[in-house]
Write a protein that holds these residues in place. Structure first.
Motif, PDB file in Angstrom:
ATOM      1  N   LEU A 213       9.201  -1.026   5.968  1.00  0.00           N
ATOM      2  CA  LEU A 213       7.938  -0.986   5.243  1.00  0.00           C
ATOM      3  C   LEU A 213       8.194  -0.637   3.787  1.00  0.00           C
ATOM      4  O   LEU A 213       8.763   0.413   3.490  1.00  0.00           O
ATOM      5  N   GLN A 214       7.782  -1.519   2.868  1.00  0.00           N
ATOM      6  CA  GLN A 214       7.828  -1.192   1.447  1.00  0.00           C
ATOM      7  C   GLN A 214       6.514  -0.503   1.100  1.00  0.00           C
ATOM      8  O   GLN A 214       5.476  -1.146   0.976  1.00  0.00           O
ATOM      9  N   ASN A 215       6.568   0.791   0.932  1.00  0.00           N
ATOM     10  CA  ASN A 215       5.368   1.581   0.674  1.00  0.00           C
ATOM     11  C   ASN A 215       5.069   1.651  -0.831  1.00  0.00           C
ATOM     12  O   ASN A 215       5.882   1.250  -1.660  1.00  0.00           O
ATOM     13  N   LYS A 216       3.901   2.170  -1.145  1.00  0.00           N
ATOM     14  CA  LYS A 216       3.418   2.355  -2.527  1.00  0.00           C
ATOM     15  C   LYS A 216       3.199   1.010  -3.220  1.00  0.00           C
ATOM     16  O   LYS A 216       3.493   0.846  -4.415  1.00  0.00           O
ATOM     17  N   SER A 217       2.662   0.055  -2.468  1.00  0.00           N
ATOM     18  CA  SER A 217       2.388  -1.253  -3.054  1.00  0.00           C
ATOM     19  C   SER A 217       1.329  -1.168  -4.144  1.00  0.00           C
ATOM     20  O   SER A 217       1.249  -2.055  -4.998  1.00  0.00           O
ATOM     21  N   ASP A 218       0.524  -0.091  -4.126  1.00  0.00           N
ATOM     22  CA  ASP A 218      -0.492   0.074  -5.172  1.00  0.00           C
ATOM     23  C   ASP A 218       0.146   0.407  -6.522  1.00  0.00           C
ATOM     24  O   ASP A 218      -0.475   0.208  -7.582  1.00  0.00           O
ATOM     25  N   LEU A 219       1.404   0.888  -6.505  1.00  0.00           N
ATOM     26  CA  LEU A 219       2.091   1.242  -7.750  1.00  0.00           C
ATOM     27  C   LEU A 219       3.098   0.190  -8.155  1.00  0.00           C
ATOM     28  O   LEU A 219       3.542   0.158  -9.311  1.00  0.00           O
ATOM     29  N   ALA A 220       3.495  -0.649  -7.245  1.00  0.00           N
ATOM     30  CA  ALA A 220       4.697  -1.462  -7.453  1.00  0.00           C
ATOM     31  C   ALA A 220       4.397  -2.813  -8.051  1.00  0.00           C
ATOM     32  O   ALA A 220       3.430  -3.468  -7.696  1.00  0.00           O
ATOM     33  N   VAL A 221       5.240  -3.216  -8.973  1.00  0.00           N
ATOM     34  CA  VAL A 221       5.492  -4.622  -9.232  1.00  0.00           C
ATOM     35  C   VAL A 221       6.732  -4.871  -8.384  1.00  0.00           C
ATOM     36  O   VAL A 221       7.822  -4.433  -8.739  1.00  0.00           O
ATOM     37  N   PHE A 222       6.562  -5.522  -7.246  1.00  0.00           N
ATOM     38  CA  PHE A 222       7.555  -5.418  -6.190  1.00  0.00           C
ATOM     39  C   PHE A 222       8.956  -5.746  -6.660  1.00  0.00           C
ATOM     40  O   PHE A 222       9.191  -6.780  -7.285  1.00  0.00           O
ATOM     41  N   ALA A 223       9.828  -4.834  -6.341  1.00  0.00           N
ATOM     42  CA  ALA A 223      11.233  -4.995  -6.714  1.00  0.00           C
ATOM     43  C   ALA A 223      11.860  -6.115  -5.908  1.00  0.00           C
ATOM     44  O   ALA A 223      11.479  -6.385  -4.777  1.00  0.00           O
TER      45      ALA A 223
ATOM     46  N   ASP B 117      18.526  -6.165   4.784  1.00  0.00           N
ATOM     47  CA  ASP B 117      18.598  -7.610   4.949  1.00  0.00           C
ATOM     48  C   ASP B 117      17.253  -8.301   4.719  1.00  0.00           C
ATOM     49  O   ASP B 117      17.213  -9.508   4.506  1.00  0.00           O
ATOM     50  N   ARG B 118      16.173  -7.583   4.789  1.00  0.00           N
ATOM     51  CA  ARG B 118      14.873  -8.209   4.636  1.00  0.00           C
ATOM     52  C   ARG B 118      13.890  -7.235   4.001  1.00  0.00           C
ATOM     53  O   ARG B 118      14.017  -6.022   4.133  1.00  0.00           O
ATOM     54  N   ILE B 119      12.910  -7.778   3.321  1.00  0.00           N
ATOM     55  CA  ILE B 119      11.935  -6.951   2.613  1.00  0.00           C
ATOM     56  C   ILE B 119      11.052  -6.172   3.574  1.00  0.00           C
ATOM     57  O   ILE B 119      10.786  -5.006   3.395  1.00  0.00           O
ATOM     58  N   GLY B 120      10.554  -6.836   4.608  1.00  0.00           N
ATOM     59  CA  GLY B 120       9.652  -6.167   5.527  1.00  0.00           C
ATOM     60  C   GLY B 120       8.225  -6.197   5.012  1.00  0.00           C
ATOM     61  O   GLY B 120       7.866  -6.954   4.115  1.00  0.00           O
ATOM     62  N   LEU B 121       7.377  -5.350   5.576  1.00  0.00           N
ATOM     63  CA  LEU B 121       5.959  -5.331   5.224  1.00  0.00           C
ATOM     64  C   LEU B 121       5.715  -4.559   3.932  1.00  0.00           C
ATOM     65  O   LEU B 121       6.346  -3.534   3.688  1.00  0.00           O
ATOM     66  N   ARG B 122       4.780  -5.031   3.151  1.00  0.00           N
ATOM     67  CA  ARG B 122       4.358  -4.316   1.958  1.00  0.00           C
ATOM     68  C   ARG B 122       3.094  -3.547   2.295  1.00  0.00           C
ATOM     69  O   ARG B 122       2.091  -4.127   2.705  1.00  0.00           O
ATOM     70  N   VAL B 123       3.141  -2.236   2.133  1.00  0.00           N
ATOM     71  CA  VAL B 123       2.014  -1.393   2.532  1.00  0.00           C
ATOM     72  C   VAL B 123       1.722  -0.361   1.449  1.00  0.00           C
ATOM     73  O   VAL B 123       2.549  -0.102   0.559  1.00  0.00           O
ATOM     74  N   SER B 124       0.541   0.221   1.566  1.00  0.00           N
ATOM     75  CA  SER B 124       0.169   1.354   0.726  1.00  0.00           C
ATOM     76  C   SER B 124      -0.528   2.377   1.600  1.00  0.00           C
ATOM     77  O   SER B 124      -1.641   2.138   2.083  1.00  0.00           O
ATOM     78  N   ALA B 125       0.146   3.498   1.823  1.00  0.00           N
ATOM     79  CA  ALA B 125      -0.479   4.570   2.595  1.00  0.00           C
ATOM     80  C   ALA B 125      -1.700   5.126   1.871  1.00  0.00           C
ATOM     81  O   ALA B 125      -2.612   5.667   2.493  1.00  0.00           O
ATOM     82  N   LYS B 126      -1.738   4.957   0.542  1.00  0.00           N
ATOM     83  CA  LYS B 126      -2.838   5.493  -0.264  1.00  0.00           C
ATOM     84  C   LYS B 126      -4.089   4.636  -0.146  1.00  0.00           C
ATOM     85  O   LYS B 126      -5.193   5.144   0.078  1.00  0.00           O
ATOM     86  N   THR B 127      -3.946   3.314  -0.282  1.00  0.00           N
ATOM     87  CA  THR B 127      -5.114   2.427  -0.271  1.00  0.00           C
ATOM     88  C   THR B 127      -5.399   1.839   1.107  1.00  0.00           C
ATOM     89  O   THR B 127      -6.473   1.300   1.341  1.00  0.00           O
ATOM     90  N   GLY B 128      -4.436   1.911   2.003  1.00  0.00           N
ATOM     91  CA  GLY B 128      -4.614   1.326   3.333  1.00  0.00           C
ATOM     92  C   GLY B 128      -4.128  -0.095   3.448  1.00  0.00           C
ATOM     93  O   GLY B 128      -4.165  -0.692   4.539  1.00  0.00           O
ATOM     94  N   GLU B 129      -3.637  -0.684   2.365  1.00  0.00           N
ATOM     95  CA  GLU B 129      -3.141  -2.053   2.411  1.00  0.00           C
ATOM     96  C   GLU B 129      -1.963  -2.147   3.390  1.00  0.00           C
ATOM     97  O   GLU B 129      -1.033  -1.342   3.352  1.00  0.00           O
ATOM     98  N   GLY B 130      -2.017  -3.115   4.263  1.00  0.00           N
ATOM     99  CA  GLY B 130      -0.919  -3.369   5.194  1.00  0.00           C
ATOM    100  C   GLY B 130      -0.930  -2.512   6.445  1.00  0.00           C
ATOM    101  O   GLY B 130      -0.109  -2.743   7.350  1.00  0.00           O
ATOM    102  N   LEU B 131      -1.838  -1.545   6.556  1.00  0.00           N
ATOM    103  CA  LEU B 131      -1.818  -0.664   7.734  1.00  0.00           C
ATOM    104  C   LEU B 131      -2.181  -1.418   9.010  1.00  0.00           C
ATOM    105  O   LEU B 131      -1.645  -1.126  10.087  1.00  0.00           O
TER     106      LEU B 131
END
Length: 445
Positions: free
Chosen positions: A321-331, A339-353
């Protein structure tokens, strides 16, 4: 004739209604002695619970009398529905005991149902699994078992074993009419086929997941948002969240439900090398939990570039899980040693939960599918032992060096397989096995 037993079918404590159950030949007589109205039939009747010794009213209540054999135990059964206060319940039971009943042992009502042929041993075990179910998936599995799903499956396989034994007996008794080699080859194929069927349907891990819940570990480097993710999935502030890395130093566990499955979520210490002896213990515990988890949610911080060596985890047990998607310009994924990016989520905003919950549900379905039949540890042990005996029988039948003895040896193995399967339904279970099953029940069941 058995004696008459009594116990509350509802748990102790304070409640609106408590159900006092009486089963045995004197159930009707006892109800007539303590209930103020004429003996009720199969309908609940309003009246008063009375102490015959003093004539005092114990409680306003409802009562019903059900006649054998169409009852829970296939005995006469009386139920008194009184108020659920400790004082009332204690006195009500005392009044019934004074009229000749005795206190029921744990699981004795269900045991009488088993001993009187209303249910088999597998169905009896389903009762306690249903009572203890803490998720819809576990309850559905228990209901399938209570409805006879496991028993029907075992009896179908046992029927196949009986047919094979009959074929062997015919080949032995009528050698001029039954071709021995052809019979041996056919029965060897059938034995291996049924053995595979048993092995494919025996899954103790599924039973463990259904009964204890799916073990999901949240792991990753410090300050990746693991505790925030735990709180978001639980919809409550369970874990301490702070910008300082290394806040979590021990395993913090909590339970939730995902798609009807009980799930145990565990937040763990950040994975890194450290000189702090207390934090080092937390890292060791985190790694230990990762090793035994059904699913690892590996959380990384998507808002900062980093290179991080992740522990080796089998792909089927891992979700990144790539967390903090609300802050990221995804790296770019080259920032991560994964090997893989995985899910993009934000524990703060609820995105991806919702996607995370879907991953958890998918893993639960893989480990405890609806098609799992023999999920109890006792059932699986007996089924796998039966499968081993069936494979040994097939090996004997295919061994050209054994000659005529092959059929006799195979018959011994197939009878042993039949005996093992009979333990599942209780047809050939010893008293010690039956005692062990019912020792897990509570009083009143």
């Amino acid at each position: 004739m058995s004696d008459t037993i009594a116990a509350f079918a509802t748990p102790p404590g304070i409640g609106g209604v408590a159900v006092l159950r009486v089963s045995g030949p004197d159930a009707g007589r006892i109800l007539r002695a303590v209930f103020s109205r004429d003996t009720p039939g199969r309908r609940l009747t309003y009246g008063r619970l009375v102490d015959p010794m003093s004539g005092e009213t114990v409680d306003e209540c409802m009562a019903v009398l059900m006649r054998a054999p169409r009852t829970l135990t296939r005995e006469d059964v009386a139920e008194i529905h009184c108020h659920g206060g400790p004082a009332v319940m204690e006195r009500a039971l005392r009044v019934v005991i004074r009229q000749g009943a005795r206190p029921a042992e744990p699981g004795e009502f269900t045991r009488r149902a088993f001993e009187n042929g209303r249910i088999d041993l597998a169905q009896a075990e389903a009762v306690t699994r249903l009572v203890g179910a803490r998720g819809e998936a576990a309850a559905r599995a228990a209901l399938r078992q209570l409805d006879g799903g496991a028993s029907r499956f075992v009896r179908d396989v046992s029927g196949g074993l009986v047919s094979m034994l009959a074929g062997i007996e015919a080949a032995i008794d009528f050698p001029d009419e039954v071709e021995e080699q052809e019979t041996a080859a056919r029965i060897a194929d059938l034995s291996e086929e049924l053995a595979h069927k048993l092995e494919a349907s025996s899954d103790q891990r599924a039973g463990r997941v259904l009964d204890d819940g799916l073990d999901v570990v949240i792991a990753g480097p410090p300050n990746a948002g693991k505790s925030s993710l735990l709180n978001a999935l639980l919809s409550e502030d369970r874990a301490i969240v702070h910008e300082s890395p290394g806040t979590t130093r021990d395993v913090l566990s909590a339970e939730t439900t995902v798609s009807g499955m009980r799930v145990r979520l565990s937040d763990t210490a950040g994975l890194r090398g450290t000189e702090d002896p207390v934090e080092a213990i937390g890292v060791e515990r985190a790694l230990a939990r990762i090793d035994h988890a059904d699913l690892v949610l590996m959380v990384v911080d998507a808002s900062i570039p980093m290179v991080w060596q992740m522990p080796e985890i089998p792909p089927e047990r891992l979700a990144i899980l790539q967390n903090k998607s609300d802050l990221a310009v995804f790296a770019d994924k080259s920032f991560f040693d994964i090997d893989r990016i995985g899910l993009r989520v934000s524990a703060k905003t609820g995105e991806g939960l919702d996607a995370v919950r879907a991953l958890i549900a998918e893993r639960a379905d893989a480990l405890a599918p609806e098609s799992a039949i023999l999920t109890g540890a006792r059932h699986a042990r007996s089924a796998l032992a039966a499968a081993r005996s069936m494979r040994e029988a097939a090996a004997s039948l295919r061994d050209g060096k054994l000659g005529g003895a092959a059929l006799d040896l195979a018959a011994i193995d197939l009878r042993e397989a039949l005996r093992e399967l009979s333990l599942v339904t209780g047809e050939d279970a010893s008293k010690s096995v039956i005692d062990q099953v019912f020792s897990k029940f509570c009083v009143g069941k």
